[in-house]
Design an enzyme around this catalytic site. Structure first.
Site, PDB file in Angstrom:
ATOM      1  N   HIS A 265      -7.212   8.808  10.854  1.00  0.00           N
ATOM      2  CA  HIS A 265      -7.254  10.368  11.139  1.00  0.00           C
ATOM      3  C   HIS A 265      -6.281  11.229  10.817  1.00  0.00           C
ATOM      4  O   HIS A 265      -4.965  10.774   9.969  1.00  0.00           O
ATOM      5  CB  HIS A 265      -7.087  11.101  12.785  1.00  0.00           C
ATOM      6  CG  HIS A 265      -8.091  10.214  13.789  1.00  0.00           C
ATOM      7  ND1 HIS A 265     -10.027  11.365  13.269  1.00  0.00           N
ATOM      8  CD2 HIS A 265      -8.579   9.558  14.257  1.00  0.00           C
ATOM      9  CE1 HIS A 265      -9.571  10.926  14.314  1.00  0.00           C
ATOM     10  NE2 HIS A 265      -9.757   9.570  14.642  1.00  0.00           N
TER      11      HIS A 265
ATOM     12  N   ARG B  70       2.731  -9.060   7.062  1.00  0.00           N
ATOM     13  CA  ARG B  70       3.459  -9.861   5.907  1.00  0.00           C
ATOM     14  C   ARG B  70       3.287 -11.368   5.515  1.00  0.00           C
ATOM     15  O   ARG B  70       2.584 -11.892   5.884  1.00  0.00           O
ATOM     16  CB  ARG B  70       4.901  -9.411   5.584  1.00  0.00           C
ATOM     17  CG  ARG B  70       5.760 -10.248   6.450  1.00  0.00           C
ATOM     18  CD  ARG B  70       7.140 -10.111   6.436  1.00  0.00           C
ATOM     19  NE  ARG B  70       7.960 -10.942   7.199  1.00  0.00           N
ATOM     20  CZ  ARG B  70       8.035 -12.185   7.099  1.00  0.00           C
ATOM     21  NH1 ARG B  70       7.420 -12.475   5.684  1.00  0.00           N
ATOM     22  NH2 ARG B  70       9.207 -12.861   7.598  1.00  0.00           N
TER      23      ARG B  70
END
Length: 231
Positions: A159, A226
């Site tokens: 959004h 990660r």
């Protein structure tokens, strides 16, 4: 023994490496076969009512397939109880061969009647755990032979929110899409955000929130996720 041999041959149509456990009893096997039979009958009836025959579709109870004609469903697909699958425009959902979608999962290509877009493509021999939530408005592709834990979610849409003079819900969305490579192992409760590109043969640790791009053959973990090692 004849029943076991016949059943193994049948299951190897779906998984060439299938082999029954030595601990299984004839009683358990017969009940399992009966269960599959009723799933097959249910799949045939629901696909017929939906206006499209899918001969090797297996459905457990309380599965909802909305707009079935817009879906392409492969062979030997099992969808477990309570799952909801929807494709609002033609060709927008493609499920490959020998896919299992576990109980209470939700797969919606698009839910917005004002902006019907996107697609979801699930490769061959993919297993998706219970309570998955997959959106496809910005495009979602899952490669072949992926194994995925429970509570997996994908959100190929964001959004917009920068305009202070408008409500966030009135500012529209941005979409980049999500691509997951072949042969990935994705742990339970992993969340994949818009724009993610995951290479082949990656492992994603349970609970990771994934954003960005990742190469082949790496282990991904954390919030935000990660690379913690390559192999």
């Amino acid at each position: 023994m004849q029943i076991i041999s016949w059943f193994e041959k049948l299951m190897r149509m779906r998984n060439p490496h299938f082999s029954l456990s030595k601990n299984i009893t004839n009683y358990t096997l017969m009940l399992f076969i009966l269960h599959l039979f009723f799933c097959k009958v249910r799949g045939s009836i629901i696909s017929l009512l939906g206006g499209k025959i899918v001969w090797s579709l297996f459905l457990e109870k309380n599965v909802s397939l909305y707009y079935l004609r817009n879906m392409k469903i492969g062979k030997m697909v099992l969808i477990e109880k309570g799952s909801i699958i929807s494709a609002m425009h033609p060709g927008s959902l493609c499920i490959g061969d020998s896919v299992k979608i576990s109980a209470y999962s939700t797969i919606h290509v698009s839910k917005n009647l004002q902006d019907i877009t996107g697609h979801i493509k699930i490769g061959n021999e993919v297993g998706i755990g219970e309570f998955a939530n997959l959106g496809g408005a910005g495009g979602l592709e899952i490669g072949h032979n992926c194994i995925i834990g429970a509570y997996f979610s994908c959100h190929p849409e964001n959004h917009n929110f920068e305009n202070h003079d408008k409500l966030i819900k009135h500012q529209g969305v941005s979409r980049k899409g999500i691509v997951i490579g072949d042969n990935c192992w994705i742990g339970a409760k992993v969340t994949i955000l818009d724009g993610v590109r995951i290479g082949n043969s990656c492992v994603i640790a349970a609970g990771a929130v994934v954003k960005g791009e990742f190469p082949d053959h790496c282990v991904i973990a954390g919030v935000p996720a990660r690379v913690i090692r390559k192999y």
